[in-house]
Design a protein around this motif. Sequence first.
Motif, mmCIF file in Angstrom:
data_model
loop_
_atom_site.group_PDB
_atom_site.id
_atom_site.type_symbol
_atom_site.label_atom_id
_atom_site.label_comp_id
_atom_site.label_asym_id
_atom_site.label_seq_id
_atom_site.Cartn_x
_atom_site.Cartn_y
_atom_site.Cartn_z
ATOM 1 N N LYS A 1 35.357 22.615 5.311
ATOM 2 C CA LYS A 1 35.373 21.159 5.118
ATOM 3 C C LYS A 1 34.966 20.848 3.681
ATOM 4 O O LYS A 1 33.938 21.339 3.200
ATOM 5 N N CYS B 1 46.192 11.548 19.013
ATOM 6 C CA CYS B 1 45.557 10.898 17.859
ATOM 7 C C CYS B 1 46.196 11.346 16.542
ATOM 8 O O CYS B 1 46.014 10.730 15.513
ATOM 9 N N GLU B 2 46.924 12.471 16.562
ATOM 10 C CA GLU B 2 47.651 13.002 15.402
ATOM 11 C C GLU B 2 46.753 13.598 14.326
ATOM 12 O O GLU B 2 47.211 13.912 13.223
ATOM 13 N N LYS B 3 45.460 13.748 14.627
ATOM 14 C CA LYS B 3 44.570 14.359 13.621
ATOM 15 C C LYS B 3 45.044 15.775 13.294
ATOM 16 O O LYS B 3 44.968 16.216 12.158
ATOM 17 N N CYS B 4 45.505 16.501 14.329
ATOM 18 C CA CYS B 4 45.948 17.892 14.096
ATOM 19 C C CYS B 4 47.117 17.929 13.123
ATOM 20 O O CYS B 4 47.232 18.845 12.308
ATOM 21 N N VAL C 1 39.459 19.824 14.375
ATOM 22 C CA VAL C 1 39.354 18.353 14.323
ATOM 23 C C VAL C 1 39.670 17.687 15.657
ATOM 24 O O VAL C 1 39.555 16.466 15.793
ATOM 25 N N CYS C 2 40.094 18.491 16.639
ATOM 26 C CA CYS C 2 40.570 17.895 17.894
ATOM 27 C C CYS C 2 39.393 17.437 18.761
ATOM 28 O O CYS C 2 38.554 18.238 19.172
ATOM 29 N N ASP D 1 47.669 15.648 10.820
ATOM 30 C CA ASP D 1 47.167 15.181 9.532
ATOM 31 C C ASP D 1 46.558 16.316 8.698
ATOM 32 O O ASP D 1 46.776 16.399 7.491
ATOM 33 N N VAL D 2 45.829 17.215 9.357
ATOM 34 C CA VAL D 2 45.097 18.234 8.586
ATOM 35 C C VAL D 2 45.865 19.547 8.401
ATOM 36 O O VAL D 2 45.437 20.391 7.608
ATOM 37 N N TYR E 1 36.492 16.814 5.018
ATOM 38 C CA TYR E 1 37.894 16.947 5.441
ATOM 39 C C TYR E 1 38.294 18.422 5.388
ATOM 40 O O TYR E 1 38.135 19.067 4.346
ATOM 41 N N CYS F 1 43.455 22.688 12.751
ATOM 42 C CA CYS F 1 43.790 21.633 13.724
ATOM 43 C C CYS F 1 42.807 21.663 14.893
ATOM 44 O O CYS F 1 42.367 20.622 15.383
#
Length: 321
Positions: free
Chosen positions: A68, A214-217, A165-166, A219-220, A72, A162
């Motif tokens: 991170k 949520c689409e975080k996976c 962050v899930c 995004d990263v 992030y 991914c």
Amino acid sequence: MEKRKVTFRIRRFNPKKDSQPYYQEYEVEVVKGMTILEALQFIKDNIDPTLSFRAFCRSAICGSCSVKINGYPKLACKTQVFGELEVYKTDILTIEPIDNMEVIRDLIVNWDSAIEKMEKMRPYLIPDPEVVPKTLDEECKVYPNELKKFDRFTDCILCTTCYSVCGIVKVDSNYGGPFPLARVYRFAVDPRDALKKERAKIGYTFDMWNCVRCEKCADVCPKHVAPVNGIMKLRGLSIDIGLKNNPGARHVAAFYKSLLESGMLNEVLLPLRTKGIKGVLENLPMGIKMILKGKAHSPIMKPIAEHEGLRKVMKAAMEVE
Ligand code: SF4
Ligand code: SF4
Ligand code: FES
């Protein structure tokens, strides 16, 4: 060559001697083009040999160096220090281990939970004897239109970014996680595979319907794999093979039915169609509030003016899928 003094604030933890993690600061003169991984290596070689991190290829291929950076997660070997200074308008960068996995030491996390889960999901080719030749003398062709269905998912380098962050991984220990579930989809649509759509049952067993999209996976992901897209398609395959008796599948079916009927979402019928009488009872207090405030519509909805056009678009989209 452009140079800048940068403070790296690094989260340290050695379970053999520390009761709590703590932050240690290192000042490094960074030249333009230097990566976060090179900065960590500089600290280890010149300031503090006890600093621990994981890295192998240094080329964004092996997937081992995710950390991170100011909260992030990114691959340390792919991320340039100057770029991060620009993004955060600062000369201080905080480097920490990624989340959802136990810290072994400093920036190194234990991947075992994620990898063991993935292994149980059998994400490898089980050759279909009808398709795959028995000898190496014969070719097994995969045509471009077939490859297109799973090509993107083969780019995954197992970096676990991914997974880290899930939010569902955090709360549901049985949840397969983004990259393992995307891998299940990757083989479910491989024409050489013996299990094919039946692989959707694996996704079902590993709680794929709990993904909240949520689409975080996406995004990263440093390889632009977007595992969530694989999970959504795997859900579609599970409906195709008749695994419809769960709230997630019924919710999708209720949305679709509602749009086909009127072109609008029928929020009054949605809980009934998704969870039956139990759903109605669960939503009753909110429903009463909505009726009292004049926000509830009738369960019988008049179709919108462009309804026929919308039905055609929906049917065409289903055929493309
Ligand atoms: S899907 Fe992307 S973020 Fe997830 S493990 Fe694969 S490469 Fe890493
Ligand atoms: S989209 Fe689904 S799999 Fe991806 S991070 Fe969100 S909940 Fe997890
Ligand atoms: S060191 Fe291999 S991906 Fe970064």
